[in-house]
Design a protein around this motif. Structure first.
Motif: not given
Length: 336
Positions: A64-65, A123-125, A128-133
């Motif tokens: 991730g980021t 939000i990520v887990a 399923s939103v990409p970590p960058f966004i």
């Protein structure tokens, strides 16, 4: 066979070789750079950056980021500083607040960072939103929230200063007599955090799961790892580390504004990548991250020390980052 061994050694220890070469190069230009005083100053300036980079390392190893790190540092710096001003200061953030134990605002700030990290993890887990966004969104939102808090009356966006000595002493105090041989508290804190993170990375189930998720998230799910739970925990820990770094930055500088921490996340990510944390996930070590932080500490301090233009410093940093990523991608492709 000997050539192959040398290549293997260079490949495995490139980060440390680069650090040594940088130090030698600067020392040849000005031998004073090898003094204890300079090492003392570099470690002092690198301590909060190291804690932020360790937090970012958690996220990067999961593939991730996290772009919100710098703004979380700013938020927690402002939160802690706003509650720890001297009673007789004319422009207190909270004019009528009684003096409270120094630990309370510190804990509040760290919890605030942890909550932002947890929100990122959810939000990520869960969505399923990409970590960058996801972290780009929280970066903007946290800065807005911090600016609203910072603009409250009677402060109205004035720099927060005149902080209590028992707080600033954490960032500027030291063990031993004043001088280059003293050991700053902030450096000790950074080392302790690095040891704790090393233990998490190497000796805990969370650490093993983190590497598994970064290496192959689908295989991790098949093997029974609760990916969502682990990601939320990892992002929360990272947020807590950013929160601690924000507190220490306010203590070190003796003040805070809502712009504290701006772009720190990019320095942290760069230090991790240069320190061998793979952009593809699943690879990264605490010694490597710390070495990456020191490399940028040497660049920032050392090149200024010998009179190199700040613009050339940016170019050199950029080249080092691109080179590190290029090596990382080559190793990844070779494994495939």
């Amino acid at each position: 066979m000997q050539t192959k061994n040398i290549r293997g050694f260079v490949s495995q220890n490139m980060i440390y070789i680069v650090l040594v070469v940088l130090v030698i190069g600067i020392a040849l230009k000005n031998p004073d750079f090898l003094s204890i005083r300079i090492l003392h100053d570099i470690l002092l300036q690198s301590s909060t950056r190291a804690i932020i980079a360790l937090g970012a390392g958690f996220i990067l190893i999961t593939a991730g980021t996290d772009l919100s790190a710098g703004r979380v540092v700013g938020l927690t710096a402002v939160l802690s500083a706003s509650m720890l001003q001297n009673q007789d200061y004319a422009r207190r953030f909270f004019p009528h607040m009684a003096q409270i134990p120094v630990i309370i605002p510190i804990v509040i700030a760290i919890i605030a960072g942890l909550l932002v990290g947890l929100i990122n993890g959810v939000i990520v887990a869960k969505f399923s939103v990409p970590p960058f966004i996801a972290t780009l969104g929280t970066m903007v939102a946290v800065y807005g929230l911090n600016s609203l808090y910072f603009d409250m009356k009677p402060n109205q966006s004035q720099p927060i200063g005149d902080l209590r000595h028992d707080f600033t002493n954490i960032g500027s105090g030291f063990i031993g007599k004043s001088g280059p041989y003293s050991i700053p508290y902030i450096v000790i804190i950074a080392v302790v955090i690095a040891v704790i993170v090393w233990i998490i990375f190497n000796k805990t189930k969370l650490g093993k799961n983190m590497y598994a998720i970064g290496g192959n998230i689908q295989a991790a799910k098949v093997s029974g790892i609760n990916v969502s739970k682990n990601l939320m925990t990892i992002y929360a820990i990272a947020g807590g580390l950013y929160g601690l770094a924000g507190v220490l930055e306010a203590a070190r500088t003796g003040g805070a504004t809502n712009n504290y921490g701006n772009m720190y996340e990019l320095d942290a990510i760069a230090a991790c990548v240069v320190g061998g944390v793979s952009t593809s996930g699943g690879i990264g070590t605490v010694p490597g991250i710390m070495a990456g932080v020191l490399i940028f500490g040497v660049i920032n301090y050392g090149l200024t020390f010998i009179g190199v233009s700040p613009y050339w410093q940016l170019i050199i940093k950029g080249l080092i980052i691109v080179t590190a990523v290029a090596f990382d991608i080559r190793k990844y492709l070779a494994k495939k």
